[in-house]
Motif scaffolding. Sequence first.
Motif, mmCIF file in Angstrom:
data_model
loop_
_atom_site.group_PDB
_atom_site.id
_atom_site.type_symbol
_atom_site.label_atom_id
_atom_site.label_comp_id
_atom_site.label_asym_id
_atom_site.label_seq_id
_atom_site.Cartn_x
_atom_site.Cartn_y
_atom_site.Cartn_z
ATOM 1 N N LEU A 105 29.196 65.493 7.804
ATOM 2 C CA LEU A 105 29.175 64.047 7.546
ATOM 3 C C LEU A 105 28.428 63.721 6.251
ATOM 4 O O LEU A 105 28.823 62.818 5.506
ATOM 5 C CB LEU A 105 28.545 63.303 8.724
ATOM 6 N N TYR A 106 27.368 64.461 5.979
ATOM 7 C CA TYR A 106 26.618 64.261 4.735
ATOM 8 C C TYR A 106 27.505 64.539 3.525
ATOM 9 O O TYR A 106 27.570 63.740 2.587
ATOM 10 C CB TYR A 106 25.380 65.166 4.733
ATOM 11 N N PHE A 107 28.207 65.680 3.524
ATOM 12 C CA PHE A 107 29.085 65.995 2.404
ATOM 13 C C PHE A 107 30.263 65.032 2.329
ATOM 14 O O PHE A 107 30.733 64.702 1.241
ATOM 15 C CB PHE A 107 29.570 67.440 2.471
ATOM 16 N N ALA A 108 30.752 64.567 3.477
ATOM 17 C CA ALA A 108 31.833 63.580 3.471
ATOM 18 C C ALA A 108 31.346 62.255 2.878
ATOM 19 O O ALA A 108 32.087 61.599 2.141
ATOM 20 C CB ALA A 108 32.369 63.373 4.886
ATOM 21 N N LEU A 109 30.122 61.864 3.186
ATOM 22 C CA LEU A 109 29.564 60.641 2.610
ATOM 23 C C LEU A 109 29.392 60.787 1.097
ATOM 24 O O LEU A 109 29.688 59.854 0.339
ATOM 25 C CB LEU A 109 28.231 60.306 3.281
ATOM 26 N N CYS A 110 28.945 61.948 0.653
ATOM 27 C CA CYS A 110 28.839 62.191 -0.791
ATOM 28 C C CYS A 110 30.224 62.177 -1.433
ATOM 29 O O CYS A 110 30.394 61.659 -2.544
ATOM 30 C CB CYS A 110 28.151 63.531 -1.050
ATOM 31 N N GLY A 111 31.220 62.720 -0.740
ATOM 32 C CA GLY A 111 32.591 62.672 -1.243
ATOM 33 C C GLY A 111 33.113 61.250 -1.313
ATOM 34 O O GLY A 111 33.860 60.892 -2.234
ATOM 35 N N LEU A 112 32.726 60.421 -0.349
ATOM 36 C CA LEU A 112 33.121 59.011 -0.365
ATOM 37 C C LEU A 112 32.518 58.289 -1.569
ATOM 38 O O LEU A 112 33.184 57.470 -2.217
ATOM 39 C CB LEU A 112 32.703 58.326 0.934
ATOM 40 N N VAL A 113 31.275 58.605 -1.887
ATOM 41 C CA VAL A 113 30.637 58.009 -3.066
ATOM 42 C C VAL A 113 31.401 58.422 -4.329
ATOM 43 O O VAL A 113 31.697 57.596 -5.195
ATOM 44 C CB VAL A 113 29.150 58.421 -3.162
#
Length: 160
Positions: free
Chosen positions: A61-69
């Motif tokens: 989820l952390y990497f997905a949130l960074c990908g969303l940014v």
Amino acid sequence: MTVRRPVAWIVAVVLFVEAVGVAALNWFLGTVVDRQDMSLAGLDPDMMSVSSKVGGVVFGLYFALCGLVALLVALRDRAPAGLGRVLLISAAVVHGVLGALTWGLVGWHAFLFMILTLALIVLLLMTYDARGEPAAGRRPEDGKGDDGSPVSPPPAPTTP
């Protein structure tokens, strides 16, 4: 700059793929620990299995949130600000640390992936920071503005 948006798109894709990969790898490792049913130094195997799966989901989820940014940066063509910038900087730090660890533990292929991802994130952050105009409060070195005129008038002579 013409390289900004493609880099942001690439970073977004890489981080989304990495999010799925990290979550899947940790889930697989948790399943392996669960099926082995062995204790490691007296630790509960069920706790190790659950913690591996939870850790995988959290980091995914952390990497997905960074990908969303990064995706929002690519769509808006604006620099990340606030929490988004902090997330991308922390992702760069995480990839630097993981790169150092993977060299010895996994091999140079994983190290290369981590360092390339680190370089892409840093490139994303740096290309959106590059401005054509000087920042507020900063003067060019020659004391002249953009049009070549002096920023302030020269001092008047004191001798006749």
